[in-house]
Design an enzyme around this catalytic site. Sequence first.
Site, short mmCIF file in Angstrom:
data_model
loop_
_atom_site.label_atom_id
_atom_site.label_comp_id
_atom_site.label_asym_id
_atom_site.label_seq_id
_atom_site.Cartn_x
_atom_site.Cartn_y
_atom_site.Cartn_z
N VAL A 138 0.87 -1.19 0.00
CA VAL A 138 0.00 0.00 0.00
C VAL A 138 0.90 1.23 0.00
O VAL A 138 1.76 1.35 0.87
CB VAL A 138 -0.86 0.05 1.30
CG1 VAL A 138 -1.77 1.27 1.28
CG2 VAL A 138 -1.68 -1.21 1.48
N HIS A 139 0.73 2.11 -0.96
CA HIS A 139 1.52 3.34 -0.90
C HIS A 139 0.85 4.55 -1.55
O HIS A 139 1.34 5.65 -1.43
CB HIS A 139 2.89 3.13 -1.57
CG HIS A 139 2.81 3.11 -3.07
ND1 HIS A 139 2.51 1.98 -3.78
CD2 HIS A 139 2.98 4.09 -3.99
CE1 HIS A 139 2.52 2.27 -5.08
NE2 HIS A 139 2.79 3.53 -5.24
N ARG A 140 -0.29 4.34 -2.25
CA ARG A 140 -0.91 5.45 -2.97
C ARG A 140 -1.29 6.57 -2.02
O ARG A 140 -1.86 6.31 -0.94
CB ARG A 140 -2.20 5.00 -3.66
CG ARG A 140 -2.01 4.03 -4.73
CD ARG A 140 -1.90 4.69 -6.07
NE ARG A 140 -1.10 3.82 -6.89
CZ ARG A 140 -0.19 4.19 -7.77
NH1 ARG A 140 0.03 5.48 -7.97
NH2 ARG A 140 0.49 3.33 -8.44
#
Length: 359
Positions: free
Chosen positions: A202-204
């Site tokens: 997860v990084h958005r």
Amino acid sequence: MRFLTVLGARPQFIKAAPLTSVLRRHHEEVLVHTGQHYDYGMSEVFFAELGIPAPDHHLGVGSGSHGAQTGAMLERLEGVMLEAQPDVVLVYGDTNSTLAGALTAAKLQIPVAHVEAGLRSFNRTMAEEVNRVITDHLSTWLFAPSAHAERQLRAEGIETGVHVVGDIMYDALRLHAERARQISKYPETVGLRPGDYYLCTVHRAENTDAPERLEAILCGLSRLDKHVVLPMHPRTRKRLAERGLAPGVNVRVCEPVGYLDMLQLVSASAAVLTDSGGLQKEAYYLEVPCVTLREETEWVETVQVGWNTLAGTDPDAMVAAIARFRVDRPPHPPLYGSGDTAGRIARVFESGSSTDALQ
Ligand code: UD1
Ligand code: UDP
């Protein structure tokens, strides 16, 4: 020809690796690293593992707001491009480094080549969507991964210079998957056996910067029936710490891993849950089901063939998608070429053409 390639963020190192080695057989390349990603595990590890030549220029831009970061890149790239006098500026994907490379070149009237052209989420709140649209409209050569991407460019009035060449990330995967199998110690390093875990990244910005979305993802992960391995992007680590949030007990968090370990972690997982663009395709290539933690994807073909499900950040949808994949293994057609994208791109340049479609 003399190419000037602008790189800056993790996925761009992986995309550049196959093309850099092919281009350098017959051409000159000046490699510029903007410094957007700078931790060893977000940058240098990929140069070491994938044999990417050391950058000729490292701009050291680092992190910052969109304007500050992109502006610093523009200013520093201009001097480098004026000095190098390239025939073509080559950019990859949709990051701020992509936009800065394309815009600097366009202002200097240097032709731009965009690898991964024509992708759209139709969500202009994403910085990446703005970066891609502008980059495509500034480019002379547009290397599209699929016929769908080509159609999108046509729909925006871009008729010339478009070449459907497949996905450069498939080249990278085909070149390195066997080596990954041989040398990676994952998933055993995190105490898990192949098939016994889900892999998550997860990084958005839209997921990490919105507390309710980040919490919903953590809630969904904690409800899954297996362990989850989560190599954590520094942006996500920072946001969790700021909000005092922690993943559930079934989640094994580790630092970002190198490309070979990541390929191994994907291929040995029971499923992938991610908001990454690259991982959606890697899961597909390795025949691992994917649950995308977004409302839309640019890689629509993976959803159409049934291997990717858009769950947003809804915990129920995440759990349901995983359950469905346990019983449903759809056909697996090739979607983005056959892993010879670097050669196809090189041939376009060598044919002297910006307009012939290579199908
Ligand atoms: C960027 C790209 C995104 C891409 C992603 C790949 C933009 C707008 N976003 O997002 O499209 O999917 O890279 O991973 O270009 N940080 C570190 N160390 C690093 C790099 C970043 O600690 O080496 C932290 C910093 O706190 C920084 C934050 O991560 O502020 C975000 O980094 P940034 O490069 O701005 O965006 P990404 O989320 O990485
Ligand atoms: N990746 C990696 N280690 C990690 C996370 C991702 O090597 O810990 C690789 C992943 O396999 C893919 C690329 O990085 O090749 C995707 O990058 P990322 O998710 O950061 O960006 P996106 O593709 O969403 O732009």
